[in-house]
Design a protein around this motif. Structure first.
Motif, short mmCIF file in Angstrom:
data_model
loop_
_atom_site.label_atom_id
_atom_site.label_comp_id
_atom_site.label_asym_id
_atom_site.label_seq_id
_atom_site.Cartn_x
_atom_site.Cartn_y
_atom_site.Cartn_z
N THR A 267 3.49 -1.13 3.85
CA THR A 267 2.91 0.18 3.56
C THR A 267 4.00 1.23 3.56
O THR A 267 4.90 1.21 4.41
CB THR A 267 1.83 0.54 4.61
OG1 THR A 267 0.82 -0.48 4.62
CG2 THR A 267 1.19 1.88 4.29
N GLY B 288 -1.57 5.31 6.84
CA GLY B 288 -0.52 4.33 6.57
C GLY B 288 -0.30 3.34 7.70
O GLY B 288 -0.42 2.12 7.49
N THR C 96 -3.35 1.09 8.16
CA THR C 96 -3.49 0.07 7.11
C THR C 96 -2.48 -1.05 7.31
O THR C 96 -2.81 -2.23 7.17
CB THR C 96 -3.29 0.72 5.72
OG1 THR C 96 -4.22 1.81 5.58
CG2 THR C 96 -3.53 -0.29 4.61
N CYS D 253 0.84 -1.20 0.00
CA CYS D 253 0.00 0.00 0.00
C CYS D 253 0.87 1.25 0.00
O CYS D 253 1.84 1.34 0.76
CB CYS D 253 -0.92 0.02 1.22
SG CYS D 253 -1.88 1.55 1.42
N SER E 222 0.30 4.89 1.01
CA SER E 222 -0.60 5.82 1.69
C SER E 222 -0.19 7.24 1.30
O SER E 222 0.87 7.72 1.69
CB SER E 222 -0.49 5.62 3.20
OG SER E 222 -1.03 6.73 3.90
#
Length: 430
Positions: free
Chosen positions: A395, A384, A387, A308, A310
């Motif tokens: 992340t 962030g 997640t 991910c 962010s």
């Protein structure tokens, strides 16, 4: 806005300006993102219906959040995801359940402060109102009044002689209530007015989520128009960039499943059914795996390879307050996106994430900058770390450097939105 000096293509920034102008609330931002995804071939699916395993672009909307993803033809149940995360909400003034108030012949609207807003930036501005009305039949109706309607008036210097020497002190309850008319308190006046604006009967409105916004449109600024000034850059700039990046990679045969995850309520901690603390993203990813015939094992394998990015606004070095920044990290506008690092994991970036993001920027031909806070100035946080912790996925925290973060009107480099979108496009392509 598209006419400007220089060779850099600012059509993306022009479109960002249009996106922000059309998105005075998170509900409008979600609708604006969905409109762009529809043009790229995505289709909306409902959480309450059964999902199929078809390839292509799909998205779900829940209130002020949107999750969208593209399934390539070659995708398997265990194919990992690449997630571009952002948030749709911005700090502002929100309308209370009993909005109609006033004093001494002034009609006012009762508001409360949402998030860590710079209160003084909301004074003496032409304000509109936007959000959604909840109707008796269970549906909602978007509403946006984009003309000067309200104003939070500052006390004149003649009545506060020491303000320039002693500083401005604002009480959130007493000093932040806007005026919008003359006369006695008229219960129901605001909702009647808004219902009339959208052409519905006021007695069909049973609830509302309404907020104020500066009606001044986004504008290029500077000698060479090298800056963009606008409200809600934090964080509609990232929502727009991630939406554009996802639309750009859709249709390609990718080694991953690219995802846009734009949440609500980041500015107040993300603890809601539409915030990053909630189950929305995990539920969507899990259902996507299962719709393609996957098992629990396939889901775990997919998440093990998921990354991910962010994306949220960060701090450009302030020329008037340079001592507030780390002495060796001075992000500048138009220098490319920033990579955010914090040893206490207020940002989720680690060495692996740094390498992945740097590689994505290199493939895209995009410069990037590092950001870390001054040790004496604790930093904020983003979706962030949430997640990373909630889903157990690698992340990295990134963004665009801005000035005046959490002001009613923020400032960024005019080239940075395009650079961020290019980096996210490379990242989502895997």
């Amino acid at each position: 806005m598209s006419e400007h000096p220089g060779d850099f293509d600012r059509s993306h920034t022009d479109d960002l300006a249009a996106f922000i102008a059309a998105s005075p609330s998170q509900y409008h931002a979600v609708a604006s993102a969905a409109e762009r995804l529809e043009k790229a071939g995505f289709r909306q699916i409902l959480e309450s219906e059964a999902w199929d395993g078809e390839t292509g672009g799909k998205y779900v909307i829940r209130s002020g959040a949107i999750i969208a993803w593209y399934v390539p033809r070659s995708a398997r149940p265990e194919t990992p995801f690449r997630v571009a995360g952002a948030h749709t909400d911005s700090t502002n003034l929100r309308v209370k359940p009993r909005p109609d108030s006033g004093a001494y012949g002034w009609r006012q609207v009762a508001v409360e402060v949402y998030g860590g807003a710079l209160l003084n930036t909301w004074l003496d501005r032409d304000l509109g109102i936007a959000g959604r009305l909840a109707l008796r039949d269970g549906t909602t109706q978007l509403v946006a009044v984009n003309r000067p309607l309200l104003r939070v008036p500052q006390l004149a210097v003649h009545l506060d002689r020491g303000v320039n020497e002693n500083g401005l002190t604002l009480d959130k309850q007493r000093h932040m209530q806007p005026v919008w008319g003359l006369g006695g308190v008229d219960e129901g006046a605001l909702i009647r007015y808004l219902a009339h604006e959208v052409g519905i009967a006021a007695d069909t409105v049973t609830g509302w989520d309404l907020m104020l916004h500066d009606v001044q449109p986004p504008a290029y600024l500077g000698r060479d128009r090298e800056f963009l000034a606008a409200g809600r850059l934090d964080n509609l700039l990232s929502v727009h960039a991630a939406t554009a990046a996802l639309a750009a990679v859709a249709g390609q045969d990718l080694p991953c499943i690219p995802v846009l995850a734009a949440f609500d309520h980041e500015e107040i901690g993300s603890e809601s059914s539409t915030g990053a603390q909630g189950p929305l993203l995990g539920t969507v990813l899990e259902r996507s795996v299962h719709a393609r015939g996957g098992t629990y094992e396939d889901r775990q394998r997919a998440l093990a390879g998921t990354v991910c990015a962010s994306s949220d606004a960060g701090h450009a070095v302030h020329p008037n307050y340079s001592e507030r920044h780390d002495p060796t990290h001075h992000p500048m506008p138009n220098g490319g996106p920033i990579l955010k690092v914090n040893a206490s994991q207020r940002y989720a970036t680690d060495g692996v994430g740094r390498g992945l993001f740097a590689a994505a920027c290199e493939r895209a031909g995009v410069p990037w900058q590092a950001f870390v806070s001054n040790n004496a100035m604790p930093c904020g946080t983003t979706i962030g770390p949430i997640t990373a912790a909630r889903h157990g996925i690698t992340t990295v925290d990134i963004g665009v450097p801005v000035l005046s973060m959490h002001s009613a009107r923020e400032l960024c480099g005019a080239d940075d939105p395009h650079l961020l979108a290019s980096a996210l496009k490379s990242f989502l392509a895997g």
